[in-house]
Design an enzyme around this catalytic site. Structure first.
Site, short mmCIF file in Angstrom:
data_model
loop_
_atom_site.label_atom_id
_atom_site.label_comp_id
_atom_site.label_asym_id
_atom_site.label_seq_id
_atom_site.Cartn_x
_atom_site.Cartn_y
_atom_site.Cartn_z
N SER A 109 -15.89 -49.70 33.47
CA SER A 109 -17.25 -49.57 32.93
C SER A 109 -17.23 -49.72 31.41
O SER A 109 -16.19 -49.88 30.80
CB SER A 109 -17.87 -48.22 33.34
OG SER A 109 -17.15 -47.15 32.76
N SER A 111 -18.34 -47.69 28.78
CA SER A 111 -18.57 -46.56 27.88
C SER A 111 -17.66 -46.57 26.65
O SER A 111 -17.94 -45.87 25.69
CB SER A 111 -18.39 -45.24 28.63
OG SER A 111 -17.04 -44.99 28.91
N LYS A 166 -11.86 -41.44 26.94
CA LYS A 166 -12.80 -41.30 25.83
C LYS A 166 -11.99 -41.19 24.53
O LYS A 166 -10.75 -41.16 24.55
CB LYS A 166 -13.68 -40.05 25.98
CG LYS A 166 -14.44 -39.94 27.29
CD LYS A 166 -15.56 -40.93 27.41
CE LYS A 166 -16.29 -40.78 28.74
NZ LYS A 166 -17.30 -41.84 28.94
N SER A 270 -22.60 -43.58 27.38
CA SER A 270 -21.38 -42.85 27.72
C SER A 270 -21.73 -41.43 28.14
O SER A 270 -22.39 -40.69 27.40
CB SER A 270 -20.43 -42.81 26.52
OG SER A 270 -19.33 -41.96 26.77
#
Length: 305
Positions: A109, A111, A166, A270
């Site tokens: 994805s 993010s 992240k 996100s």
């Protein structure tokens, strides 16, 4: 961002395969092979005695290859043992490498765009933050702690079966403030440099792009002007939520001991610590270090930074 390993819980699968093939290999080496050797010795002794009797009776015996074939046939490993013995060292090596050194992941994805793109295959350093026991992820040796700016893989606090990635924006004790889409760390505003707009290939729209200098670590981030700083309705109840104060224009959090505050570089696309809280040290998987392949874009190969 949910990271997809090639097979679900691959560490557990590898561990089970390693144990099963290892047990078979050790059983064969220390027991079954000796049993076959003893059976071969008995058969050869009987073969030699029979031939000796035949020779004594005047019968000519042709031993060309027969004795060797008899021995080889008895000593030959059954197919299931042969394959297990062949696979065991390979499985054990892969299990060791991905459990203690490096583990591959695929980015599914957006993010972490523009740092990481959909389809990037990355390597994660498993030992830079300490050595952990595989499967249970229990740290046994402390080495380094995550630093602000690191791109880190961790177990999603709300579902430990999922791996997320992240950027670390807050370490234990930090006060993180995010207002009007700008970060402040311990009262110091993070520096931003405006870059050319970034074309979002998925939606065919342009996003605002900035270089963010997070206490010495520079990286690019994206902002979507059509979206708010954060969506208050999407915030879940989470442990240590009392350490955060939410306002209409943003929020502030003091990172508890043994925890980290994570955000995606694609800030307005996100789901991160703004919504589901802090990442405990026990959830850490490792540090993302390199894009080793992207089948749709070979120019992506190289360092994440």
């Amino acid at each position: 961002m949910n990271l997809q390993v090639i097979l679900g819980n691959f560490a557990l699968i590898l561990f089970v395969l390693m144990v099963v093939t290892g047990v078979i290999w050790f059983l064969d080496v220390f027991y079954l092979a000796k049993q076959r050797r003893a059976a071969a010795d008995r058969a050869l002794a009987e073969y030699d005695a029979r031939n000796a009797r035949l020779t004594a009776d005047g019968v000519k015996v042709d031993n060309t290859g027969n004795r060797a074939q008899l021995e080889a046939g008895i000593l030959r490993q059954p197919t299931w043992i042969e394959y297990s013995g062949s696979f065991f060292p390979v499985i054990a090596l892969v299990f060791f490498l991905r459990s203690f050194l490096f583990e591959p992941f695929k980015i599914p994805s957006s993010s972490m765009v523009p740092t990481l793109l959909v389809g990037d295959l990355i390597l994660v350093n498993k030992f830079t933050y300490g050595i952990r026991l595989p499967v249970i992820n229990q740290k046994i040796v402390q080495i380094n702690n995550p630093q602000r700016g690191d791109v880190m893989v961790f177990k999603y606090p709300m579902d430990m079966s999922q791996d997320y990635i992240k950027r670390v924006v807050g370490v234990p004790g930090d006060k993180i403030t995010y207002e009007n889409k700008r970060l402040t760390v311990n009262g110091v505003e993070v520096k931003y440099t405006t870059l050319d707009d970034y074309l979002n290939d998925e939606r065919l729209v342009y996003n605002k792009q900035f270089e963010e200098n997070l206490t010495g670590v520079s990286h690019r981030i994206l902002n979507d002007e059509s979206k708010p700083t954060y969506n208050r309705d999407s915030v879940f109840p989470f442990p240590n939520s009392e350490a955060c104060t939410y306002r209409s224009e943003g929020f502030s959090c003091v990172v508890p001991a043994g925890n980290y505050f994570m955000m995606g570089d694609n800030r307005d696309n996100s789901m991160d610590s703004r919504y589901w809280g802090f990442v405990p040290d026990k959830n850490i998987v490792g540090k993302a270090i390199v894009v080793w392949m992207n089948l749709g874009n070979l120019r992506r190969i190289g360092s994440i930074h």
